[in-house]
Design a protein around this motif. Structure first.
Motif, PDB file in Angstrom:
ATOM      1  N   ILE A 346       0.647  -4.584  -6.265  1.00  0.00           N
ATOM      2  CA  ILE A 346       0.833  -4.634  -4.809  1.00  0.00           C
ATOM      3  C   ILE A 346       0.505  -6.006  -4.234  1.00  0.00           C
ATOM      4  O   ILE A 346       1.288  -6.590  -3.482  1.00  0.00           O
ATOM      5  N   LEU A 347      -0.672  -6.552  -4.567  1.00  0.00           N
ATOM      6  CA  LEU A 347      -1.078  -7.838  -3.993  1.00  0.00           C
ATOM      7  C   LEU A 347      -0.106  -8.948  -4.369  1.00  0.00           C
ATOM      8  O   LEU A 347       0.289  -9.754  -3.526  1.00  0.00           O
ATOM      9  N   ARG A 348       0.265  -8.987  -5.637  1.00  0.00           N
ATOM     10  CA  ARG A 348       1.165 -10.052  -6.103  1.00  0.00           C
ATOM     11  C   ARG A 348       2.447 -10.083  -5.280  1.00  0.00           C
ATOM     12  O   ARG A 348       2.943 -11.154  -4.917  1.00  0.00           O
ATOM     13  N   ASN A 349       2.967  -8.914  -4.973  1.00  0.00           N
ATOM     14  CA  ASN A 349       4.232  -8.877  -4.253  1.00  0.00           C
ATOM     15  C   ASN A 349       4.053  -9.017  -2.749  1.00  0.00           C
ATOM     16  O   ASN A 349       4.962  -9.464  -2.060  1.00  0.00           O
ATOM     17  N   THR A 350       2.868  -8.681  -2.237  1.00  0.00           N
ATOM     18  CA  THR A 350       2.570  -8.979  -0.839  1.00  0.00           C
ATOM     19  C   THR A 350       2.566 -10.490  -0.615  1.00  0.00           C
ATOM     20  O   THR A 350       3.022 -10.989   0.416  1.00  0.00           O
ATOM     21  N   LEU A 351       2.066 -11.234  -1.610  1.00  0.00           N
ATOM     22  CA  LEU A 351       1.962 -12.688  -1.479  1.00  0.00           C
ATOM     23  C   LEU A 351       3.305 -13.404  -1.561  1.00  0.00           C
ATOM     24  O   LEU A 351       3.372 -14.611  -1.342  1.00  0.00           O
TER      25      LEU A 351
END
Length: 683
Positions: A346-351
C-alpha cells in the motif's frame, strides 16, 4: 529507449542505455535532480538511478520504491521500465499478453495494491522495492541484490537519541536551504502525531510565515484549530486548482500508476519548482494479526461480490507468502512483517503520488520515511512521542485530541531523551522573496475532471464494455458505493476505468482490438444514447432534492446522540469535526428520498438542537449559493412542528430545540420536495 520521464531497457539494446537519474534524491542537506555520483545515493527521495560502465548497467531505486520497476520476460529476452503503462504499450506491439484476473478483481473491489510482485498482466512482474539490479552487458544476464535496511536500533539503544538528533537537524537544514534558494513550501497536515512532528520541524526551522503555507482537509477541526493557536500558523483548507490540460494530466497519472493507485492527482506544470512536505509514515493502519489483515480485504470485497471475495483472499495470502519468502528473517505473524507488508504494497503505491507530482515540477518530501528512521525498531507511539517530547513538547498532548499519550510512555521516553543532552543548532529567521498570495478556501467538489469521469463511467458505451468482463451486480455496487458512501467522489470510479484501459491493451496484444492512445477514453462519450441521459441527469439533480439534518445534544463533552430505525438506508450520516466541541458531538444526516423517519437516542441530559437545511453548495469563488427545498412536514414524537410549508436553504434553516434526559428516545419524521412553481418563495 529513454526520455525525460521514463525509460525502457531492452535486452537486445543494452548499449544504447545512458547514465540517468529519474526523479530526485535527497542528500545530506540538499535535493538533487539530474545525474549524481553513485556513492551519493542515499535512498531518500523518489527516484530510479541508472549507472552504466563498459560491462554493467546498475539500476537503483529509493528506499520505498516510489516509481516501481517492472520487468517483462520471454525466455532469455526481457524489457525493464519504471512505468507499467509504458511497458505494456511497448510490449503489446510484438507479444501476446494475458490478464491477471485475480489482481484486477482485487484492484476493482478493495481499491488497494496488496500485491508483492504481481501486476495486472501475468507477463509483467514488479521488482521488490529493496532490490538493486545489475545487468551484464556481455551476456545480458540480470542479477538481483536485496538491500533492505536492518533495524539495528531499539527504543533502549544508546545510539537511538543521537540518530534522531542527526535526522532532525538534517531536515531542518534541508527545509532552510529550500527557503534560501528563494522558494516556498506547502505543508499538508492532519490530526495525527506524525503531522505534529512535521509542524515541529517547520516551526524550529525558523522560516518567515509568508514563505510557508499549511493546509488541512478541514481547517475547522478542533485539533487543527488548536495546533494553529499553539504554533501561530494560519492553517488553510486545501485549495483545488483549475486544471488547464486534463488529458495530459490523466496521461501522466496513468504512466505513473496505472492499475496500482486509485487516485488521480491533477497538477498544472509549474515553471518554478514547488516543494511540498507531508507526514506520510511507514506504519500505516496495520491490523493486529495476519488473519485480520486478510479479513479486512475480503470484507471490503464482499460488498461488491461474494464470488470475488474468495478469489481475493487467495490472492492476498499468496502475495503475503511471497513477501515472507523474500524477507526470510521475519515471521509472517510478527509486527515487523505486517509493517513490511504495508511498505511493500500500500505505502509503495501511495508514494507514486510523489512521482506524479514530480512530473509537474513538484518535489514532495517525506521526513518520516527517511532511511535514518528506518534503522529504528520501536513502537510508533513511543518513537513519535520521544521526538515530540525532545523538540516540541507543547505539541504532545492536544486538549481536544482523541490521541492521549499514556503518562507511562511520556515518562519512559523522557528518561531516554534526558540520557543525551540536546544541542540545538542556531537558526536565525530566514526569508524568501517568494510569498504565498492569499487564497480563498475552495470547497467546491465538482471540477472538470470529475465531470469527465462521470460522463465516461455513466455512458452506455462504457457500461457495455464493462459488462463484457464483469457482472451487472458489480457495476451496480460500484454505483451504489459511489452515490451512498463516497457521496459522488470519483475515486470510486477511477479503478473501473483504469481496468478497462488495461483490458483494452491486452486485447490489442491479442489482436482483438485496434490501437488507441488517450483517445480510448473519449470514445466512451462521443456517442450519447437516450437511455444514458436519465442516469446522468439523476446525479445532477440529486443535490436539488437533498436535505441535511444537523442534530446535536448539547450539554457536556460526552453528550451525543445515536440514530437507529432509519427508513432511508442510503442516507449519509457523518460526524464532522467542526460540529464537535466541549458541548458534545454533533451529527449530520443527508437524504434525497423526499421523506425520512428515524429515532434518536440521547446520551446524557442536555438540549437537543435540530436544524433542517440544504447542502453547502459553492461556486468556483467559494461563494455559497442557495438551493431551496420545500419542507412539507416535520414531526417530533408525532407532533407536527410546521404550521405550513417552509422553503429553506443552507443559510436559512428551520431551527428546533427541546430539553432531553439521558437515554430518551425521540421519533423524527420529515417530508420535503424540491423547489417548484407551487412553492412559496419569500425574501
Amino acid at each position: 529507449m529513454q526520455d525525460d520521464e521514463f525509460f525502457i531497457i531492452e535486452s537486445d539494446r543494452l548499449d544504447e542505455i545512458k547514465n540517468r537519474l529519474y526523479g530526485y534524491i535527497i542528500t545530506e542537506n540538499t535535493i538533487h535532480t539530474g545525474e549524481i555520483p553513485e556513492n551519493r545515493l542515499t535512498g531518500n527521495g523518489a527516484y530510479v538511478n541508472i549507472v552504466c560502465d563498459d560491462n554493467t548497467i546498475t539500476i537503483t531505486q529509493d528506499n520505498m520504491g516510489s516509481y516501481g520497476l517492472y520487468i517483462y520476460r520471454e525466455n532469455d529476452r526481457y524489457a525493464i521500465s519504471n512505468s507499467f503503462a509504458r511497458l505494456i504499450n511497448h510490449v503489446k506491439e510484438k507479444h501476446t499478453l494475458t490478464l491477471n484476473t485475480e489482481y484486477l478483481a482485487n484492484f476493482l473491489t478493495t481499491k488497494q495494491h496488496c500485491s508483492f510482485d504481481e501486476m495486472a498482466v501475468n507477463e509483467i512482474t514488479l521488482i521488490p522495492k529493496d532490490t538493486l539490479i545489475r545487468i551484464n552487458k556481455n551476456n545480458r544476464e540480470i542479477a538481483y541484490h536485496i538491500e533492505y535496511t536492518k533495524k539495528t536500533l531499539d527504543i533502549h539503544s544508546p545510539e537511538l537519541v543521537q540518530c534522531i538528533d542527526q535526522w532532525y537537524d538534517r531536515w531542518i537544514n534541508i527545509i532552510r536551504n529550500i527557503i534560501k534558494e528563494d522558494s516556498t513550501i506547502t505543508v499538508n497536515i492532519d490530526e495525527t502525531l506524525s503531522s505534529r512532528i512535521i509542524l515541529s520541524l517547520i516551526r524550529n526551522s525558523n522560516i518567515n510565515s509568508e514563505n510557508i503555507k499549511i493546509t488541512a482537509d478541514n481547517n475547522e477541526s478542533l485539533i487543527i484549530r488548536e495546533l494553529s493557536e499553539i504554533t501561530g500558523y494560519k492553517i488553510q483548507n486545501i485549495h483545488k486548482e483549475s486544471i488547464k490540460n486534463i488529458p495530459l494530466s490523466i496521461e501522466k497519472s496513468y504512466n505513473t500508476k496505472l492499475g496500482t493507485n486509485n487516485r488521480i492527482n491533477l497538477h498544472n506544470p509549474s515553471q518554478k519548482t514547488q516543494y511540498h512536505i507531508n507526514s506520510t509514515n511507514p506504519y500505516g493502519k496495520s491490523c493486529e494479526t495476519v488473519e485480520e489483515e486478510i479479513e479486512a480485504y475480503t470484507d471490503e470485497a464482499q460488498y461488491y461480490s461474494k464470488h470475488l471475495a474468495g478469489t481475493i483472499q487467495k490472492f492476498v495470502m499468496r502475495n503475503m507468502h511471497k513477501l515472507q519468502k523474500h524477507l526470510k528473517e521475519y515471521n509472517i505473524y510478527s509486527q515487523e512483517f505486517r509493517q513490511s507488508l504495508y511498505e511493500h504494497t500500500i505505502l509503495r503505491n501511495t508514494l507514486k503520488d510523489n512521482v506524479e507530482g514530480y512530473l509537474s515540477n513538484i518535489i514532495t518530501l517525506n521526513p518520516l520515511l527517511d532511511t535514518d528512521l528506518e534503522k529504528i525498531s520501536a513502537d510508533k507511539q513511543e518513537l513519535y512521542t520521544l521526538i515530540l517530547q525532545r523538540y516540541s513538547p507543547e505539541l504532545l498532548n492536544i486538549t481536544c485530541s482523541d490521541i492521549k499519550i499514556n503518562n507511562e510512555i511520556i515518562r519512559k521516553v523522557g528518561n531516554i531523551s534526558d540520557s543525551v543532552p540536546l544541542k540545538r543548532q542556531e537558526c536565525p529567521i530566514i526569508r524568501s522573496s517568494q510569498i504565498f498570495a492569499q487564497e480563498k478556501d475552495d470547497t467546491n467538489e465538482d471540477n472538470e475532471y470529475d465531470n469527465l469521469i462521470r460522463k465516461i463511467f455513466f455512458s452506455n458505451t462504457f457500461k457495455h464494455t464493462f459488462l463484457k468482463h464483469y457482472s451487472n451486480h458489480l457495476y451496480n455496487q460500484i454505483i451504489k458505493k459511489y452515490t451512498e458512501f463516497n457521496r459522488y467522489d470519483t475515486i470510486e470510479l477511477n479503478p473501473s476505468i483504469a481496468v478497462m484501459k488495461i483490458i483494452e491493451d491486452v486485447e490489442y496484444s491479442q489482436k482483438n482490438s485496434i490501437k488507441t492512445e488517450f483517445g480510448w477514453l473519449e470514445k466512451f462519450i462521443t456517442h450519447k444514447t437516450p437511455e444514458e441521459v436519465p442516469v446522468q441527469r439523476n446525479y445532477l439533480l440529486n443535490k436539488y432534492n437533498t436535505v441535511r439534518i444537523d442534530m446535536k445534544n448539547e450539554g457536556s463533552q460526552s453528550n451525543q446522540i445515536k440514530i437507529y430505525d432509519n427508513s432511508d438506508e442510503s442516507s449519509k450520516l457523518s460526524v464532522p469535526n467542526w460540529f464537535t466541541n466541549e458541548k458534545g458531538v454533533g451529527v449530520c444526516l443527508s437524504s434525497d428520498k423526499s421523506e425520512i423517519s428515524f429515532k434518536i437516542k440521547c446520551i446524557s441530559e442536555g438540549k437537543l438542537k435540530i436544524d433542517l437545511r440544504t447542502l453547502d453548495i459553492r461556486d468556483r469563488n467559494n461563494k455559497r449559493f442557495p438551493i431551496y427545498i420545500d419542507y412539507l412536514s416535520f414531526k417530533v414524537d408525532g407532533q407536527e412542528i410546521l404550521k405550513e410549508n417552509r422553503l429553506i436553504w443552507h443559510d436559512k434553516p428551520i431551527h428546533y430545540s427541546k430539553k432531553v434526559y439521558n437515554k430518551e428516545i425521540i421519533s423524527i419524521s420529515i417530508k420535503w420536495r424540491p423547489f417548484s412553481k407551487i412553492s412559496k418563495y419569500e425574501l
